[in-house]
Motif scaffolding. Structure first.
Motif, PDB file in Angstrom:
ATOM      1  N   SER A 103       0.827  -1.213   0.000  1.00  0.00           N
ATOM      2  CA  SER A 103       0.000   0.000   0.000  1.00  0.00           C
ATOM      3  C   SER A 103       0.857   1.257   0.000  1.00  0.00           C
ATOM      4  O   SER A 103       0.409   2.319  -0.426  1.00  0.00           O
ATOM      5  CB  SER A 103      -0.929   0.005   1.213  1.00  0.00           C
ATOM      6  OG  SER A 103      -0.223   0.267   2.408  1.00  0.00           O
ATOM      7  N   ASP A 110      -7.330   3.073  -1.396  1.00  0.00           N
ATOM      8  CA  ASP A 110      -8.150   3.647  -0.338  1.00  0.00           C
ATOM      9  C   ASP A 110      -9.456   2.880  -0.121  1.00  0.00           C
ATOM     10  O   ASP A 110     -10.333   3.311   0.618  1.00  0.00           O
ATOM     11  CB  ASP A 110      -8.441   5.127  -0.601  1.00  0.00           C
ATOM     12  CG  ASP A 110      -9.108   5.363  -1.949  1.00  0.00           C
ATOM     13  OD1 ASP A 110      -9.429   4.364  -2.642  1.00  0.00           O
ATOM     14  OD2 ASP A 110      -9.306   6.526  -2.307  1.00  0.00           O
ATOM     15  N   GLU A 132      -5.251   2.967   8.781  1.00  0.00           N
ATOM     16  CA  GLU A 132      -5.899   4.087   9.474  1.00  0.00           C
ATOM     17  C   GLU A 132      -5.011   4.626  10.583  1.00  0.00           C
ATOM     18  O   GLU A 132      -4.984   5.841  10.826  1.00  0.00           O
ATOM     19  CB  GLU A 132      -7.250   3.641  10.017  1.00  0.00           C
ATOM     20  CG  GLU A 132      -8.290   3.428   8.925  1.00  0.00           C
ATOM     21  CD  GLU A 132      -9.620   2.928   9.456  1.00  0.00           C
ATOM     22  OE1 GLU A 132     -10.627   3.083   8.756  1.00  0.00           O
ATOM     23  OE2 GLU A 132      -9.650   2.391  10.587  1.00  0.00           O
ATOM     24  N   ARG A 178      -4.174   7.097   7.085  1.00  0.00           N
ATOM     25  CA  ARG A 178      -4.847   6.908   5.799  1.00  0.00           C
ATOM     26  C   ARG A 178      -6.346   6.722   6.019  1.00  0.00           C
ATOM     27  O   ARG A 178      -6.777   6.063   6.965  1.00  0.00           O
ATOM     28  CB  ARG A 178      -4.286   5.653   5.110  1.00  0.00           C
ATOM     29  CG  ARG A 178      -2.802   5.737   4.765  1.00  0.00           C
ATOM     30  CD  ARG A 178      -2.584   6.107   3.338  1.00  0.00           C
ATOM     31  NE  ARG A 178      -3.151   5.136   2.428  1.00  0.00           N
ATOM     32  CZ  ARG A 178      -2.522   4.015   2.054  1.00  0.00           C
ATOM     33  NH1 ARG A 178      -1.306   3.743   2.528  1.00  0.00           N
ATOM     34  NH2 ARG A 178      -3.091   3.197   1.207  1.00  0.00           N
ATOM     35  N   VAL A 180      -9.387   4.796   4.727  1.00  0.00           N
ATOM     36  CA  VAL A 180      -9.609   3.593   3.926  1.00  0.00           C
ATOM     37  C   VAL A 180     -11.034   3.093   4.142  1.00  0.00           C
ATOM     38  O   VAL A 180     -11.477   2.941   5.281  1.00  0.00           O
ATOM     39  CB  VAL A 180      -8.616   2.472   4.307  1.00  0.00           C
ATOM     40  CG1 VAL A 180      -8.817   1.260   3.412  1.00  0.00           C
ATOM     41  CG2 VAL A 180      -7.182   2.968   4.217  1.00  0.00           C
TER      42      VAL A 180
END
Length: 256
Positions: A92, A98, A127, A131, A133
């Protein structure tokens, strides 16, 4: 940015084939799909996806034999979860995604449930790194688009008659080519829900499994009940139980 489709076995992509065809996600398959009959179907999935310009990302995770997961669940091999998780986190970073779509934990097959746990752990790690997601799940043995789950519904793909006929043809040919067991499972689903039910592909908000909470499901999973029956019949040497899945998840290490 492509989403990630994470599946326990090759063939699961057929449940949401039209979504895969349109979106063209990264696809990661955990196993060869050889099951107890020793007949892998990974190459069938690889060929099918290449026809719609989608690749199986075995450079992210190299699929293993189903028996490797079963041996890990029985405590005879180390858990693959930490290594799988680290590889997906690293992937990733190189090719960000995402959205994570993965199998739903329905208690039908222990590897399906392990796949769901892996997806949940991955989303949690991403997370934690800041991020955003979206985590989605797809039913594998339940209704493809159950009206009772509308509150959880996040993505719905509607197929026209031509698309549905194409999808059903692919599903039937794939099952026939791969194994009588898969063919029987497909026919059971078609008999249960009807072919028209597969004209809708639904992705739902993912939920954590009891295993991540260090708990067991409230009812005995199908895989455990069938395992007991086959053990008594002398078909299986061991019964994989929900407790084995719980232990695998909890033994995966601190922070998992």
């Amino acid at each position: 940015m492509k989403p990630l489709l994470l599946i326990a076995h090759p063939g699961h992509e057929l449940r949401i084939f039209e979504w895969v065809r349109r979106v063209k996600p990264h696809v990661v398959v955990l196993t060869h799909g050889d099951g107890s009959i020793g007949q892998p179907r990974l190459e069938d999935t690889r060929h099918l996806l290449r026809e719609i310009d989608v690749e199986v990302r075995d450079d992210w995770i190299a699929p293993v034999a189903d028996s490797a997961v079963y041996q890990a669940l029985l405590g005879l091999q180390p858990s693959p979860l930490p290594q799988w998780l680290e590889r997906l986190v690293a992937a990733s970073d190189e090719e960000p995604f995402d959205v994570v779509v993965a199998d739903e934990a329905e208690g039908y097959n222990p590897t399906h449930d392990v796949c769901r746990v892996l997806a949940n752990l991955l989303v949690h790690r991403l997370e934690q790194s800041g991020r955003a997601v979206q985590s989605l799940e797809m039913p594998l043995v339940g209704h493809p688009c159950d009206p009772a789950r509308n509150e959880q519904l996040q993505v719905a793909v509607s197929l026209d008659t031509r698309e549905l006929d194409y999808k059903l043809d692919i599903m039937k040919r794939y099952a026939h080519r791969c194994s009588p067991i898969l063919e029987q499972e497909l026919q059971t689903m078609l008999d249960t829900f009807g072919e028209q039910a597969f004209a809708q592909e639904c992705l739902y908000s993912a939920v954590n499994t009891p295993y991540e909470r260090n708990e067991l499901p409230l009812t005995m999973p199908y895989f455990e009940r069938v395992g007991e029956e086959r053990y008594r019949a002398g078909i299986y040497a061991h019964v994989i139980r929900a407790e084995h899945v719980r232990q695998l998840v909890q033994a995966s290490g601190p922070g998992y």
